[in-house]
Design a protein around this motif. Sequence first.
Motif, PDB file in Angstrom:
ATOM      1  N   HIS A 402       0.831  -1.204   0.000  1.00 46.36           N
ATOM      2  CA  HIS A 402       0.000   0.000   0.000  1.00 46.36           C
ATOM      3  C   HIS A 402       0.865   1.253   0.000  1.00 46.36           C
ATOM      4  CE1 HIS A 402      -3.653   2.319   0.910  1.00 46.36           C
ATOM      5  NE2 HIS A 402      -2.917   3.011   1.772  1.00 46.36           N
ATOM      6  N   LYS A 403       0.396   2.252  -0.718  1.00 50.13           N
ATOM      7  CA  LYS A 403       0.984   3.598  -0.679  1.00 50.13           C
ATOM      8  C   LYS A 403      -0.112   4.576  -0.332  1.00 50.13           C
ATOM      9  CE  LYS A 403       4.939   3.529  -3.872  1.00 50.13           C
ATOM     10  NZ  LYS A 403       5.504   4.145  -5.112  1.00 50.13           N
ATOM     11  N   GLY A 404       0.186   5.483   0.586  1.00 49.52           N
ATOM     12  CA  GLY A 404      -0.825   6.454   0.959  1.00 49.52           C
ATOM     13  C   GLY A 404      -0.221   7.666   1.631  1.00 49.52           C
ATOM     14  N   ALA A 405      -1.036   8.717   1.702  1.00 49.42           N
ATOM     15  CA  ALA A 405      -0.600   9.960   2.334  1.00 49.42           C
ATOM     16  C   ALA A 405      -0.776   9.865   3.841  1.00 49.42           C
ATOM     17  CB  ALA A 405      -1.395  11.134   1.784  1.00 49.42           C
ATOM     18  N   ALA A 406       0.215  10.333   4.576  1.00 52.20           N
ATOM     19  CA  ALA A 406       0.195  10.273   6.030  1.00 52.20           C
ATOM     20  C   ALA A 406      -0.791  11.270   6.624  1.00 52.20           C
ATOM     21  CB  ALA A 406       1.590  10.535   6.586  1.00 52.20           C
ATOM     22  N   VAL A 407      -1.549  10.802   7.601  1.00 47.60           N
ATOM     23  CA  VAL A 407      -2.355  11.672   8.457  1.00 47.60           C
ATOM     24  C   VAL A 407      -1.747  11.518   9.846  1.00 47.60           C
ATOM     25  CG1 VAL A 407      -4.621  12.161   9.419  1.00 47.60           C
ATOM     26  CG2 VAL A 407      -4.407  11.378   7.046  1.00 47.60           C
ATOM     27  N   VAL A 408      -1.079  12.574  10.307  1.00 45.25           N
ATOM     28  CA  VAL A 408      -0.197  12.465  11.471  1.00 45.25           C
ATOM     29  C   VAL A 408      -0.859  12.967  12.746  1.00 45.25           C
ATOM     30  CG1 VAL A 408       2.024  13.193  12.435  1.00 45.25           C
ATOM     31  CG2 VAL A 408       1.815  12.718   9.975  1.00 45.25           C
ATOM     32  N   PHE A 409      -0.680  12.179  13.812  1.00 42.69           N
ATOM     33  CA  PHE A 409      -1.092  12.576  15.159  1.00 42.69           C
ATOM     34  C   PHE A 409       0.157  12.561  16.025  1.00 42.69           C
ATOM     35  CE2 PHE A 409      -4.742  10.664  13.094  1.00 42.69           C
ATOM     36  CZ  PHE A 409      -5.720  11.631  13.295  1.00 42.69           C
ATOM     37  N   GLU A 410       0.463  13.690  16.639  1.00 40.96           N
ATOM     38  CA  GLU A 410       1.706  13.836  17.382  1.00 40.96           C
ATOM     39  C   GLU A 410       1.677  13.122  18.731  1.00 40.96           C
ATOM     40  OE1 GLU A 410       4.460  15.161  16.253  1.00 40.96           O
ATOM     41  OE2 GLU A 410       3.583  15.800  14.340  1.00 40.96           O
ATOM     42  N   SER A 411       0.493  12.790  19.220  1.00 40.89           N
ATOM     43  CA  SER A 411       0.360  12.130  20.516  1.00 40.89           C
ATOM     44  C   SER A 411      -1.026  11.502  20.602  1.00 40.89           C
ATOM     45  CB  SER A 411       0.532  13.139  21.658  1.00 40.89           C
ATOM     46  OG  SER A 411      -0.537  14.091  21.629  1.00 40.89           O
ATOM     47  N   MET A 412      -1.256  10.719  21.657  1.00 44.19           N
ATOM     48  CA  MET A 412      -2.587  10.147  21.859  1.00 44.19           C
ATOM     49  C   MET A 412      -3.616  11.233  22.125  1.00 44.19           C
ATOM     50  SD  MET A 412      -3.102   7.020  21.279  1.00 44.19           S
ATOM     51  CE  MET A 412      -4.751   6.956  21.974  1.00 44.19           C
ATOM     52  N   ASN A 429      -7.579   5.519   1.796  1.00 45.09           N
ATOM     53  CA  ASN A 429      -6.221   5.273   1.302  1.00 45.09           C
ATOM     54  C   ASN A 429      -5.150   5.919   2.173  1.00 45.09           C
ATOM     55  OD1 ASN A 429      -7.047   3.800  -1.072  1.00 45.09           O
ATOM     56  ND2 ASN A 429      -7.755   5.762  -1.905  1.00 45.09           N
ATOM     57  N   SER A 430      -5.563   6.734   3.119  1.00 40.99           N
ATOM     58  CA  SER A 430      -4.605   7.418   3.986  1.00 40.99           C
ATOM     59  C   SER A 430      -3.902   6.430   4.908  1.00 40.99           C
ATOM     60  CB  SER A 430      -5.317   8.475   4.832  1.00 40.99           C
ATOM     61  OG  SER A 430      -5.929   9.456   4.026  1.00 40.99           O
ATOM     62  N   VAL A 431      -2.747   6.853   5.423  1.00 36.52           N
ATOM     63  CA  VAL A 431      -1.995   6.075   6.403  1.00 36.52           C
ATOM     64  C   VAL A 431      -1.998   6.851   7.716  1.00 36.52           C
ATOM     65  CG1 VAL A 431       0.249   5.114   7.023  1.00 36.52           C
ATOM     66  CG2 VAL A 431      -0.536   5.019   4.643  1.00 36.52           C
ATOM     67  N   ILE A 432      -2.604   6.274   8.742  1.00 40.47           N
ATOM     68  CA  ILE A 432      -2.657   6.931  10.048  1.00 40.47           C
ATOM     69  C   ILE A 432      -1.321   6.735  10.756  1.00 40.47           C
ATOM     70  CG2 ILE A 432      -3.768   6.918  12.320  1.00 40.47           C
ATOM     71  CD1 ILE A 432      -6.346   6.039  10.952  1.00 40.47           C
ATOM     72  N   VAL A 433      -0.692   7.834  11.143  1.00 41.94           N
ATOM     73  CA  VAL A 433       0.608   7.795  11.817  1.00 41.94           C
ATOM     74  C   VAL A 433       0.456   8.364  13.224  1.00 41.94           C
ATOM     75  CG1 VAL A 433       2.982   8.647  11.811  1.00 41.94           C
ATOM     76  CG2 VAL A 433       1.882   7.990   9.649  1.00 41.94           C
ATOM     77  N   LEU A 434       0.803   7.566  14.201  1.00 46.77           N
ATOM     78  CA  LEU A 434       0.722   7.988  15.599  1.00 46.77           C
ATOM     79  C   LEU A 434       2.112   8.009  16.205  1.00 46.77           C
ATOM     80  CD1 LEU A 434      -0.914   8.653  18.177  1.00 46.77           C
ATOM     81  CD2 LEU A 434      -1.135   6.171  18.545  1.00 46.77           C
ATOM     82  N   LYS A 435       2.497   9.166  16.747  1.00 47.24           N
ATOM     83  CA  LYS A 435       3.821   9.330  17.358  1.00 47.24           C
ATOM     84  C   LYS A 435       3.709   9.364  18.888  1.00 47.24           C
ATOM     85  CE  LYS A 435       5.243  12.491  13.612  1.00 47.24           C
ATOM     86  NZ  LYS A 435       5.837  13.840  13.336  1.00 47.24           N
ATOM     87  N   GLY A 436       4.864   9.295  19.519  1.00 43.14           N
ATOM     88  CA  GLY A 436       4.933   9.531  20.956  1.00 43.14           C
ATOM     89  C   GLY A 436       4.367   8.452  21.839  1.00 43.14           C
ATOM     90  N   VAL A 437       4.310   7.192  21.344  1.00 41.60           N
ATOM     91  CA  VAL A 437       3.761   6.114  22.164  1.00 41.60           C
ATOM     92  C   VAL A 437       4.746   4.949  22.281  1.00 41.60           C
ATOM     93  CG1 VAL A 437       1.348   6.688  21.807  1.00 41.60           C
ATOM     94  CG2 VAL A 437       2.489   5.217  20.144  1.00 41.60           C
TER      95      VAL A 437
END
Length: 573
Positions: A402-412, A429-437
């Motif tokens: 899969h290829k998709g555009a990132a939808v970024v969350f910096e934290s919970m 098609n988006s890719v959910i990106v979760l940081k800080g966990v």
Amino acid sequence: MAKKKSLRSAEWFGGKDKMGFVHRSWLRNQGYPDDYFEGKPVIGICNTWSELTPCNGHLRDFAEVVKRGILEAGGFPMEFPVMSLGETLMRPTTMLFRNLASMDTEESIRANPLDGIVLLTGCDKTTPSTVMGACSVDLPTIVVPGGPMLSGRFRGEKVGSGSMNWMIKEKHHREGYTAADFTEAETCVARSIGHCNTMGTASTMATMVEALGLTLPGFSSVPAADSRKKRFAQLSGRRIVEMVREDLKLSKILTRKAFENAIVTNAAVGGSTNLIIHLTAIAGRIGVDLKLDDFDTLGSKVPLLVSLKPSGKYLMEDFFYAGGLPVVLNELKERLHRDTVTVNGNSLTDNYKDAVCYDDDVIASLKTPFQKEAGIAVLRGNLCENGAVIKPSAASEELMKHKGAAVVFESMEDYHERIDDPDLEIDENSVIVLKGVGPKGYPGMPEVGNVDLPKKMIMKGVTDMVRISDGRMSGTAAGTVVLHVSPESTVGGTLAFVKNGDCIELDVEKRKLHLDIPEEELNKRKAAWKPPAPMADRGYVKMYVDHVEQADKGADLNFLVGGSGSKVERDLH
């Protein structure tokens, strides 16, 4: 004739001097007779019972059953508590306290007059934490797993404790579940003593300790409420006394071959990705060099032989009735190291050669597996320099490339605030990106990697999307979820530099996870990045943040890795 090995407890109770008097006399207030101090092996029953850990709520009763077995075999049972980790209630996550509980276990064993150990386990982290602690002392040890709950039933449907949790948001929005519906479901899902009845992390870890050889054969599959569980517990009490007399220590069982068997077995049963972190940490404690890539090399091509939620349709009770883990281990015999020693003194082959499958809709053969390749896949790429993992048996086949555009969350907190915003720019098609966990970032690396989809995607009929994080995922959950990204975002891993709209490529077959931006742009973002403020300034949490290793190394504290032995250094009295 070999010289008989002296008991460790004799250093406390065997002396005819002042200190022998002191150690014995204080215990006399419990009414113990003279012969208890005259060469009986002292067996410590390490109990993770707690009313705050519902999955382990029956272990107080189990301890009494184990004591019966110890007494019958001529041992001296002594029960002691250690920190209990209840996945369902503890905040921010029990993973933050796994290493602390292991320290509690280790020091409780090391400091006391114990010759052998029985570990009473159940909920997710109580198994790895106590095994880790016991490994660091290396005495004869046997595990008594608390067992799964009986199958739940809700309005004619078989439901699993754990898996149902991840369906709640969907049930509410798509099926219109009311508060009354939820209350009724709650009482049906968890209807007996025991831990999660899916192949979640609790069942995975119980399966793991049996595959490692740390339980009596067949023990891990038995439901907690089944009377045969107590039978096994009593027999375990008898056996640990014999293990002490044989000096069958953990280091003699937990060899490199035993760990490889556990990896193969986990793949075949569709076990949790959490096994990777826990098994790596246990290996580090006992001195076995286990790498992240070993899980892919040894397990990724193993077929799925068990149809249990979340990778299948059945529950642990069904698995037991079908023959349980013995059937799987017998079916896998050509792929396992069959000469490994187990706690009953027999080899893996001898223990399981007579296993019979009673339901091939629950347990398949190698010739007709439910899935040809089910093990954990280890991904590499510029987005995970030290690796990331995905569980193909729980993922959607169409999203594995899969290829998709990132939808970024910096934290919970950022995720909770924005995920159901109608104006959020996101599609299937988006890719959910979760940081800080990750291990340092949350801190503790919570099971949030399988975040719920946005409400508008659920209402659209979307059931899965690619999700990427440096956190973990419950073994009861499913989805195309990339986990354990290492290094984590909090320490400056590439995940920290992902922005909304960046193209991310996932190709599980090629083991690839790639952030598709120019190297020059990535270096520019790195130069501008500032690390977040420390997550703690005191106590255990500060010690954890300062010393925890990254996910690919098992997230243990760096000063606990390696080094074992039960020697009593001094008696200060």
